[in-house]
Design a protein around this motif. Structure first.
Motif, PDB file in Angstrom:
ATOM      1  N   ASN A  97       0.983   4.009  -3.028  1.00  0.00           N
ATOM      2  CA  ASN A  97       0.787   5.449  -2.822  1.00  0.00           C
ATOM      3  C   ASN A  97       1.972   6.253  -3.349  1.00  0.00           C
ATOM      4  O   ASN A  97       1.788   7.332  -3.917  1.00  0.00           O
ATOM      5  N   ARG A 128       0.840  -1.201   0.000  1.00  0.00           N
ATOM      6  CA  ARG A 128       0.000   0.000   0.000  1.00  0.00           C
ATOM      7  C   ARG A 128       0.873   1.250   0.000  1.00  0.00           C
ATOM      8  O   ARG A 128       0.594   2.213  -0.717  1.00  0.00           O
ATOM      9  N   ASP A 178       2.037   9.173  -6.178  1.00  0.00           N
ATOM     10  CA  ASP A 178       2.730  10.457  -5.969  1.00  0.00           C
ATOM     11  C   ASP A 178       3.708  10.737  -7.100  1.00  0.00           C
ATOM     12  O   ASP A 178       3.811  11.864  -7.578  1.00  0.00           O
TER      13      ASP A 178
END
Length: 194
Positions: free
Chosen positions: A84, A80, A88
């Motif tokens: 992320n 996870r 980004d």
């Protein structure tokens, strides 16, 4: 040779208690899976290595702060974090538009036909949500024209008939709606490039 495999949760617990070797075992154990996932998204070995390192820096910082609470779910938690960081990365890359060596802006350099991958779809959904919230901040007459034009695909002739104003007034309201929308984007520092 040791036949017993130490569970991730035990290794995490040992690392939190100061056993540095435990983290090394976790990294070695999961490196291939996490790195392969990142590489499959970014398609660049150097970028994938950077994101992999950033992921484990976050892991270390979280563990050292005592903020880890994913008992027994170490790998999904790290995946996870990696996911992320990939999002980004795409956001950062898209914030710097790539233009051809010309003074003219080409809308087709920003809009493409490609099928959106998961990251781009997430970012696109966020952008659409951000725009919807910004539209709500517009004056009612501008908001009405913008919604009719952009969301209901009405012509300016249809808009003028529905709002009982001249076509020029409808065009003017649309123009001011777009100007004010740009100001709101700047004010809220929202990136509209997906």
């Amino acid at each position: 040779m040791e036949s017993k495999v130490i569970a991730d949760s035990v290794l995490v617990s040992n690392y939190i208690q100061g056993n540095e070797k435990s983290l090394e075992i976790l990294i070695v154990r999961h490196k291939q899976r996490i790195y392969s996932f990142i590489l499959s998204k970014v398609l660049d070995k150097e970028v994938a290595e950077d994101i992999f390192q950033d992921a484990f820096i976050k892991v270390i910082n979280t563990l050292k702060k005592g903020a880890y609470n994913e008992e027994g779910k170490f790998l999904p938690w790290v995946m996870r974090i990696a996911h992320n960081l990939v999002i980004d990365h795409f956001r950062r890359m898209k914030r710097i538009p790539k233009f051809n060596n010309t003074d003219e802006f080409d809308i087709f350099s920003v809009i493409s036909d490609e099928v959106l991958n998961v990251e781009k779809q997430l970012i696109k959904n966020q952008v659409l949500e951000d725009v919807k919230h910004l539209i709500l901040e517009l004056p009612n007459d501008q908001k009405e024209v913008l919604i009719m034009r952009m969301y209901k695909d009405m012509s300016f002739k249809e808009i003028s008939e529905n709002t009982n104003v001249s076509i020029n007034t409808a065009l003017g309201r649309m123009r001011y709606a777009l100007i004010n929308l740009r100001k709101l984007v700047d004010k809220h520092q929202i990136s509209l490039i997906n």
